[in-house]
Design a protein around this motif. Structure first.
Motif, PDB file in Angstrom:
ATOM      1  N   LEU A 104       0.828  -1.201   0.000  1.00 53.37           N
ATOM      2  CA  LEU A 104       0.000   0.000   0.000  1.00 53.37           C
ATOM      3  C   LEU A 104       0.865   1.254   0.000  1.00 53.37           C
ATOM      4  O   LEU A 104       0.567   2.234  -0.685  1.00 53.37           O
ATOM      5  N   ALA A 160       1.950   1.965  -3.398  1.00 53.38           N
ATOM      6  CA  ALA A 160       0.866   2.376  -4.287  1.00 53.38           C
ATOM      7  C   ALA A 160       0.450   3.818  -4.072  1.00 53.38           C
ATOM      8  O   ALA A 160       0.077   4.517  -5.017  1.00 53.38           O
ATOM      9  N   ILE A 161       0.499   4.297  -2.824  1.00 55.24           N
ATOM     10  CA  ILE A 161      -0.027   5.641  -2.541  1.00 55.24           C
ATOM     11  C   ILE A 161       1.042   6.717  -2.579  1.00 55.24           C
ATOM     12  O   ILE A 161       0.713   7.901  -2.488  1.00 55.24           O
ATOM     13  N   THR A 185      -5.543  -3.961  -0.032  1.00 57.53           N
ATOM     14  CA  THR A 185      -4.771  -2.839  -0.575  1.00 57.53           C
ATOM     15  C   THR A 185      -5.499  -2.141  -1.715  1.00 57.53           C
ATOM     16  O   THR A 185      -5.364  -0.927  -1.902  1.00 57.53           O
ATOM     17  N   LYS A 186      -6.307  -2.869  -2.471  1.00 53.88           N
ATOM     18  CA  LYS A 186      -7.039  -2.249  -3.576  1.00 53.88           C
ATOM     19  C   LYS A 186      -8.057  -1.252  -3.050  1.00 53.88           C
ATOM     20  O   LYS A 186      -8.166  -0.121  -3.548  1.00 53.88           O
ATOM     21  N   GLU A 225      -6.261   1.769  -1.442  1.00 52.92           N
ATOM     22  CA  GLU A 225      -5.723   2.670  -2.452  1.00 52.92           C
ATOM     23  C   GLU A 225      -6.826   3.538  -3.059  1.00 52.92           C
ATOM     24  O   GLU A 225      -6.628   4.741  -3.305  1.00 52.92           O
ATOM     25  N   SER A 254      -6.838   7.492  -2.736  1.00 53.51           N
ATOM     26  CA  SER A 254      -6.883   8.261  -3.973  1.00 53.51           C
ATOM     27  C   SER A 254      -7.926   9.371  -3.869  1.00 53.51           C
ATOM     28  O   SER A 254      -7.693  10.499  -4.316  1.00 53.51           O
TER      29      SER A 254
END
Length: 375
Positions: free
Chosen positions: A41, A44-45, A136-137, A140, A144
């Motif tokens: 995560l 990703a962020i 995590t999806k 995220e 976002s």
């Protein structure tokens, strides 16, 4: 770890610290906390946080806290203003529908709109995301939305915390909290002390329900028997879930422009839980009242649907929801036209809502006219 990623997002906590016991021992992952998911995560962020960078953010992000330089942001003699909030049970709709991409905007909006009404410019934001098991999806998508809200408000997303706590949250559930710090030059904070009879109230249109009253909204939905994926009776271009998840409007940039360029703004009220009835008195001095002409309030169709389906009386609607006015400004009479013009140019739907008057009774907010629930 990338330098643009706040390290405290990497801190995925749990209710207990497990140590190896017994013949085969235990791991943190077996206890329900996945450190690898937390690390994924973070990766990703990182770009989401970097995209919100603004003047004043300093140093290499990646320590135990974010750093911010007020002078670097252009302030000379600043007063700090802080606000924190959540999004209430609107979060349940996001979870039940699987639409997580805009709920972060609501989180930011609830904090930054509380800062702007005090005359403060939002500077930086931190979030708290708590869950039973980290997906995590989903995380995220939520973050976002937070980054999107920060960009709308001009605030930097400089840190946060992801807490994975098995046993405390049910599978699929998560919770959000936000914290924002802003600043204003000393002597410019709102409300001003010179609010007086004859001042004008200007409303700024809301985008809908925003993030208050959703316990009542969800009860109404339950009573109708409608599913979240059914067409919204008040907005047939969207599903019911999508329509009710429409994010809270962020008023920061337009309100700051009105404050700084006209000199006529004396106070602002963020119309959240409690509606016009409870939030306007928070900015009014003793000895004066607000008069609201409900005939000037363009009430979005969602409120008519809630009122009709739930049998919710108009006064209960007014003390629960924004009913179409997400922000209210108190301005001098001579400045009203200029303020409305500037707000309109900034993209807001601004309208005369009422005025400041001498008290007419015990209540500090007096309503005339009627809410239009025809739509």
């Amino acid at each position: 770890m990338p330098l643009d990623v706040p390290a405290n997002w990497q801190d995925v906590t749990a209710m207990t610290n497990s140590t190896p016991t017994g013949k085969n021992g235990l791991s943190y992952a077996e206890a329900g906390v996945d450190i690898d998911a937390g690390n994924a995560l973070v990766d990703a962020i990182g770009p989401l946080a970097a995209a919100t960078r603004r003047a004043g953010v300093m140093g290499s992000i990646g320590g135990f806290g974010g750093l911010f330089d007020l002078k670097g942001a252009g302030f000379t003699d600043p007063v700090l203003v802080a606000a924190n909030d959540g999004v209430g049970t609107k979060l349940k709709i996001a979870i039940e529908t699987g639409h997580h991409d805009s709920i972060g905007i609501d989180l930011v909006a609830m904090c930054v709109n509380d800062l702007i009404v005090q005359g403060a410019e939002p500077l930086f934001f931190l979030d708290y995301f708590a869950c039973g098991k980290l997906d995590t999806k989903i995380a995220e998508q939520v973050i976002s939305g937070i980054a999107d809200g920060c960009k709308q408000a001009g605030a930097a997303l400089i840190g946060g915390e992801t807490a994975e706590m098995p046993g405390l949250y049910s599978e699929g559930d998560y919770d959000l909290a936000g914290f924002c710090v802003g600043a204003a030059e000393r002597g410019t904070l709102l409300p001003r002390a010179n609010i007086q009879v004859g001042d004008i109230l200007i409303g700024l249109a809301s985008s809908g329900v925003h993030s208050n009253g959703y316990s009542l909204v969800r009860r109404v939905v339950d009573n109708t028997g409608l599913k979240w994926d059914a067409p919204a009776p008040f907005d047939t271009d969207r599903s019911l879930g999508e329509a009710l998840l429409k994010p809270t409007r962020i008023y920061v940039r337009s309100a700051l422009t009105a404050i700084r360029e006209t000199g006529g703004v004396k106070a602002l009220a963020h119309i959240t839980g409690g509606g016009l009835t409870e939030n306007l008195p928070r900015i009014l001095p003793d000895g004066i009242s607000a008069h609201i002409d409900l005939n000037e309030l363009a009430t979005p169709a969602v409120f008519g649907w809630i009122s009709k389906q739930g049998g919710v009386a108009p006064m209960e609607m007014l003390r629960t929801f924004n009913c179409g006015a997400g922000l209210v400004l108190v301005v001098s009479e001579q400045s009203a036209e200029a303020v409305i013009s500037l707000l309109t140019q900034a993209g807001e739907t601004a309208f005369l809502l009422g005025d400041i008057e001498a008290p007419q009774g015990a209540e500090q907010v007096r309503f005339s006219g009627n809410l239009d629930f025809a739509s």
